[in-house]
Design a protein around this motif. Structure first.
Motif, PDB file in Angstrom:
ATOM      1  N   ALA A  88      -2.727   2.688   6.286  1.00 39.14           N
ATOM      2  CA  ALA A  88      -3.831   3.637   6.222  1.00 39.14           C
ATOM      3  C   ALA A  88      -3.772   4.633   7.380  1.00 39.14           C
ATOM      4  O   ALA A  88      -3.998   5.839   7.193  1.00 39.14           O
ATOM      5  CB  ALA A  88      -5.162   2.885   6.239  1.00 39.14           C
ATOM      6  N   ALA A  89      -3.461   4.141   8.575  1.00 36.21           N
ATOM      7  CA  ALA A  89      -3.372   5.035   9.736  1.00 36.21           C
ATOM      8  C   ALA A  89      -2.207   6.014   9.586  1.00 36.21           C
ATOM      9  O   ALA A  89      -2.362   7.223   9.822  1.00 36.21           O
ATOM     10  CB  ALA A  89      -3.219   4.217  11.011  1.00 36.21           C
ATOM     11  N   PHE A  90      -1.039   5.497   9.191  1.00 32.32           N
ATOM     12  CA  PHE A  90       0.113   6.379   9.022  1.00 32.32           C
ATOM     13  C   PHE A  90      -0.124   7.385   7.899  1.00 32.32           C
ATOM     14  O   PHE A  90       0.216   8.569   8.019  1.00 32.32           O
ATOM     15  CB  PHE A  90       1.363   5.542   8.712  1.00 32.32           C
ATOM     16  CG  PHE A  90       2.599   6.359   8.499  1.00 32.32           C
ATOM     17  CD1 PHE A  90       3.319   6.844   9.581  1.00 32.32           C
ATOM     18  CD2 PHE A  90       3.050   6.653   7.220  1.00 32.32           C
ATOM     19  CE1 PHE A  90       4.462   7.605   9.394  1.00 32.32           C
ATOM     20  CE2 PHE A  90       4.180   7.409   7.017  1.00 32.32           C
ATOM     21  CZ  PHE A  90       4.897   7.891   8.107  1.00 32.32           C
ATOM     22  N   GLY A  95      -1.135  12.711   5.853  1.00 29.62           N
ATOM     23  CA  GLY A  95      -1.960  13.583   5.021  1.00 29.62           C
ATOM     24  C   GLY A  95      -2.543  14.742   5.804  1.00 29.62           C
ATOM     25  O   GLY A  95      -2.633  15.871   5.280  1.00 29.62           O
ATOM     26  N   LEU A  96      -2.933  14.498   7.046  1.00 20.71           N
ATOM     27  CA  LEU A  96      -3.442  15.583   7.877  1.00 20.71           C
ATOM     28  C   LEU A  96      -2.361  16.619   8.138  1.00 20.71           C
ATOM     29  O   LEU A  96      -2.602  17.831   8.079  1.00 20.71           O
ATOM     30  CB  LEU A  96      -3.974  15.016   9.194  1.00 20.71           C
ATOM     31  CG  LEU A  96      -4.542  16.014  10.197  1.00 20.71           C
ATOM     32  CD1 LEU A  96      -5.751  16.729   9.606  1.00 20.71           C
ATOM     33  CD2 LEU A  96      -4.925  15.309  11.494  1.00 20.71           C
ATOM     34  N   ARG A  97      -1.133  16.150   8.413  1.00 17.80           N
ATOM     35  CA  ARG A  97      -0.019  17.070   8.652  1.00 17.80           C
ATOM     36  C   ARG A  97       0.278  17.900   7.405  1.00 17.80           C
ATOM     37  O   ARG A  97       0.452  19.127   7.489  1.00 17.80           O
ATOM     38  CB  ARG A  97       1.215  16.270   9.074  1.00 17.80           C
ATOM     39  CG  ARG A  97       2.457  17.118   9.338  1.00 17.80           C
ATOM     40  CD  ARG A  97       3.666  16.217   9.535  1.00 17.80           C
ATOM     41  NE  ARG A  97       3.966  15.459   8.327  1.00 17.80           N
ATOM     42  CZ  ARG A  97       4.653  15.941   7.289  1.00 17.80           C
ATOM     43  NH1 ARG A  97       5.093  17.210   7.308  1.00 17.80           N
ATOM     44  NH2 ARG A  97       4.896  15.179   6.243  1.00 17.80           N
ATOM     45  N   MET A  98       0.333  17.247   6.269  1.00 19.00           N
ATOM     46  CA  MET A  98       0.653  17.944   5.027  1.00 19.00           C
ATOM     47  C   MET A  98      -0.445  18.939   4.636  1.00 19.00           C
ATOM     48  O   MET A  98      -0.160  20.059   4.204  1.00 19.00           O
ATOM     49  CB  MET A  98       0.860  16.921   3.903  1.00 19.00           C
ATOM     50  CG  MET A  98       2.075  16.035   4.090  1.00 19.00           C
ATOM     51  SD  MET A  98       2.175  14.727   2.823  1.00 19.00           S
ATOM     52  CE  MET A  98       2.220  15.728   1.339  1.00 19.00           C
ATOM     53  N   ARG A 122      -6.318  10.532   0.315  1.00 18.33           N
ATOM     54  CA  ARG A 122      -5.352  10.144  -0.700  1.00 18.33           C
ATOM     55  C   ARG A 122      -4.093   9.535  -0.085  1.00 18.33           C
ATOM     56  O   ARG A 122      -3.603   8.497  -0.552  1.00 18.33           O
ATOM     57  CB  ARG A 122      -4.988  11.369  -1.549  1.00 18.33           C
ATOM     58  CG  ARG A 122      -4.161  11.036  -2.785  1.00 18.33           C
ATOM     59  CD  ARG A 122      -3.815  12.292  -3.576  1.00 18.33           C
ATOM     60  NE  ARG A 122      -5.007  13.037  -3.959  1.00 18.33           N
ATOM     61  CZ  ARG A 122      -5.323  14.241  -3.487  1.00 18.33           C
ATOM     62  NH1 ARG A 122      -4.520  14.850  -2.595  1.00 18.33           N
ATOM     63  NH2 ARG A 122      -6.413  14.858  -3.896  1.00 18.33           N
ATOM     64  N   GLN A 123      -3.580  10.168   0.946  1.00 17.56           N
ATOM     65  CA  GLN A 123      -2.377   9.650   1.583  1.00 17.56           C
ATOM     66  C   GLN A 123      -2.641   8.319   2.294  1.00 17.56           C
ATOM     67  O   GLN A 123      -1.812   7.405   2.258  1.00 17.56           O
ATOM     68  CB  GLN A 123      -1.837  10.672   2.589  1.00 17.56           C
ATOM     69  CG  GLN A 123      -1.182  11.879   1.950  1.00 17.56           C
ATOM     70  CD  GLN A 123       0.092  11.527   1.226  1.00 17.56           C
ATOM     71  OE1 GLN A 123       0.909  10.754   1.717  1.00 17.56           O
ATOM     72  NE2 GLN A 123       0.278  12.092   0.035  1.00 17.56           N
ATOM     73  N   GLY A 124      -3.795   8.202   2.936  1.00 17.69           N
ATOM     74  CA  GLY A 124      -4.122   6.942   3.602  1.00 17.69           C
ATOM     75  C   GLY A 124      -4.217   5.786   2.635  1.00 17.69           C
ATOM     76  O   GLY A 124      -3.679   4.691   2.878  1.00 17.69           O
ATOM     77  N   ALA A 125      -4.888   6.009   1.503  1.00 20.13           N
ATOM     78  CA  ALA A 125      -5.012   4.948   0.502  1.00 20.13           C
ATOM     79  C   ALA A 125      -3.663   4.602  -0.124  1.00 20.13           C
ATOM     80  O   ALA A 125      -3.370   3.428  -0.395  1.00 20.13           O
ATOM     81  CB  ALA A 125      -5.998   5.383  -0.578  1.00 20.13           C
ATOM     82  N   SER A 126      -2.831   5.627  -0.359  1.00 13.66           N
ATOM     83  CA  SER A 126      -1.527   5.386  -0.975  1.00 13.66           C
ATOM     84  C   SER A 126      -0.622   4.552  -0.071  1.00 13.66           C
ATOM     85  O   SER A 126      -0.005   3.574  -0.509  1.00 13.66           O
ATOM     86  CB  SER A 126      -0.857   6.727  -1.303  1.00 13.66           C
ATOM     87  OG  SER A 126       0.443   6.524  -1.823  1.00 13.66           O
ATOM     88  N   TRP A 127      -0.547   4.912   1.200  1.00 11.96           N
ATOM     89  CA  TRP A 127       0.302   4.168   2.131  1.00 11.96           C
ATOM     90  C   TRP A 127      -0.249   2.773   2.399  1.00 11.96           C
ATOM     91  O   TRP A 127       0.527   1.813   2.547  1.00 11.96           O
ATOM     92  CB  TRP A 127       0.451   4.946   3.437  1.00 11.96           C
ATOM     93  CG  TRP A 127       1.501   6.009   3.372  1.00 11.96           C
ATOM     94  CD1 TRP A 127       1.326   7.329   3.072  1.00 11.96           C
ATOM     95  CD2 TRP A 127       2.895   5.834   3.591  1.00 11.96           C
ATOM     96  NE1 TRP A 127       2.527   7.990   3.097  1.00 11.96           N
ATOM     97  CE2 TRP A 127       3.512   7.104   3.422  1.00 11.96           C
ATOM     98  CE3 TRP A 127       3.694   4.747   3.914  1.00 11.96           C
ATOM     99  CZ2 TRP A 127       4.869   7.290   3.560  1.00 11.96           C
ATOM    100  CZ3 TRP A 127       5.062   4.936   4.061  1.00 11.96           C
ATOM    101  CH2 TRP A 127       5.641   6.189   3.885  1.00 11.96           C
ATOM    102  N   ALA A 128      -1.563   2.633   2.471  1.00 11.36           N
ATOM    103  CA  ALA A 128      -2.149   1.308   2.664  1.00 11.36           C
ATOM    104  C   ALA A 128      -1.840   0.404   1.481  1.00 11.36           C
ATOM    105  O   ALA A 128      -1.523  -0.787   1.645  1.00 11.36           O
ATOM    106  CB  ALA A 128      -3.663   1.426   2.860  1.00 11.36           C
ATOM    107  N   ASN A 129      -1.904   0.961   0.278  1.00  8.06           N
ATOM    108  CA  ASN A 129      -1.578   0.185  -0.916  1.00  8.06           C
ATOM    109  C   ASN A 129      -0.109  -0.212  -0.945  1.00  8.06           C
ATOM    110  O   ASN A 129       0.244  -1.348  -1.304  1.00  8.06           O
ATOM    111  CB  ASN A 129      -1.935   0.992  -2.157  1.00  8.06           C
ATOM    112  CG  ASN A 129      -1.696   0.232  -3.449  1.00  8.06           C
ATOM    113  OD1 ASN A 129      -1.960  -0.955  -3.522  1.00  8.06           O
ATOM    114  ND2 ASN A 129      -1.181   0.909  -4.465  1.00  8.06           N
ATOM    115  N   THR A 130       0.756   0.709  -0.544  1.00  5.71           N
ATOM    116  CA  THR A 130       2.196   0.423  -0.569  1.00  5.71           C
ATOM    117  C   THR A 130       2.571  -0.667   0.426  1.00  5.71           C
ATOM    118  O   THR A 130       3.211  -1.671   0.076  1.00  5.71           O
ATOM    119  CB  THR A 130       2.995   1.696  -0.272  1.00  5.71           C
ATOM    120  OG1 THR A 130       2.683   2.693  -1.248  1.00  5.71           O
ATOM    121  CG2 THR A 130       4.489   1.416  -0.281  1.00  5.71           C
ATOM    122  N   LEU A 131       2.179  -0.485   1.680  1.00  6.24           N
ATOM    123  CA  LEU A 131       2.536  -1.482   2.698  1.00  6.24           C
ATOM    124  C   LEU A 131       1.824  -2.809   2.460  1.00  6.24           C
ATOM    125  O   LEU A 131       2.389  -3.882   2.720  1.00  6.24           O
ATOM    126  CB  LEU A 131       2.200  -0.947   4.091  1.00  6.24           C
ATOM    127  CG  LEU A 131       3.039   0.240   4.584  1.00  6.24           C
ATOM    128  CD1 LEU A 131       2.701   0.571   6.025  1.00  6.24           C
ATOM    129  CD2 LEU A 131       4.531  -0.059   4.446  1.00  6.24           C
TER     130      LEU A 131
END
Length: 210
Positions: A88-90, A95-98, A122-131
């Motif tokens: 989520a942090a990554f 997502g902020l950078r993009m 969106r990016q936080g939730a996606s990466w949290a789900n993946t990891l």
């Protein structure tokens, strides 16, 4: 004078008998010869040997047959939770950078802020789900292999990592399964090598975290 001293002595004896018997009285000279080896006063009201307060080894209350180190099942909760938080942090940072890059032509306004917030979420939730999914698969495989083999060592770590990579990329076909298995093998092998580096180099201190 004699009658007074006898009277006071009788009163002391009577009081002593009243409260459980007269205790023997010692003078300071007699008490000075009593050895107090190893006794060090911690307070004016307590004398205790400080050696009993120092523990050289850790003491745990464990069930019969249990180990002092946590097993894979106990570590699974920490692994999954830590992976979700890290993802989520990554993802939020990515997502902020993009979003800032995609909206650089827009001025700072409410539509841009909403778009940035949506991308970060969106990016936080996606990466949290993946990891989190990867950590869940790794933990399940690790616990299952440990129970099947009846042993806890680095073989379980490498096998769990390899199977996790293969299953995670199973939707990409055989090539994806092979690439995922190799990636899992490489990462888990590097992790096991790092944990046993002190042991391999001959150092007396070795830490093993699975």
């Amino acid at each position: 004078m004699d009658s007074g001293s006898h009277g006071s002595g009788g009163m002391k004896g009577g009081m002593g008998g009243l409260f459980g018997g007269g205790a023997p009285e010692y003078s300071n000279t007699e008490l000075a010869g009593v050895p107090l080896t190893g006794m060090s006063p911690l307070s004016p009201y307590l004398n205790v040997d400080p050696r009993y307060l120092i523990q050289d080894t850790d003491e745990f209350i464990l069930p019969t047959g249990a180990n002092k180190t946590r097993g894979r099942f106990e570590l699974a909760f920490f692994t999954i939770g830590g992976s979700c938080i890290t993802g989520a942090a990554f993802g939020a940072i990515n997502g902020l950078r993009m979003s800032i890059k995609d909206t650089r032509d827009m001025g700072w306004s409410k539509p841009r802020n909403v778009q940035i917030l949506n991308m970060v979420t969106r990016q936080g939730a996606s990466w949290a789900n993946t990891l989190g999914s990867v950590a869940l698969l790794y933990s399940v495989f690790g616990v299952a292999i440990e129970k099947a083999r009846g042993a806890e060592d680095d073989v379980n770590t490498v096998a769990a990592g390899t199977l996790t990579g293969m299953l995670f990329k199973s939707s990409s076909g055989l090539k994806g399964v092979a690439r995922g298995g190799l990636a899992g093998l490489a990462l888990s092998g590097a992790y096991a090598l790092y944990n046993n580096w002190d042991h391999l180099t001959g150092s007396s201190k070795s830490s093993r975290l699975y």
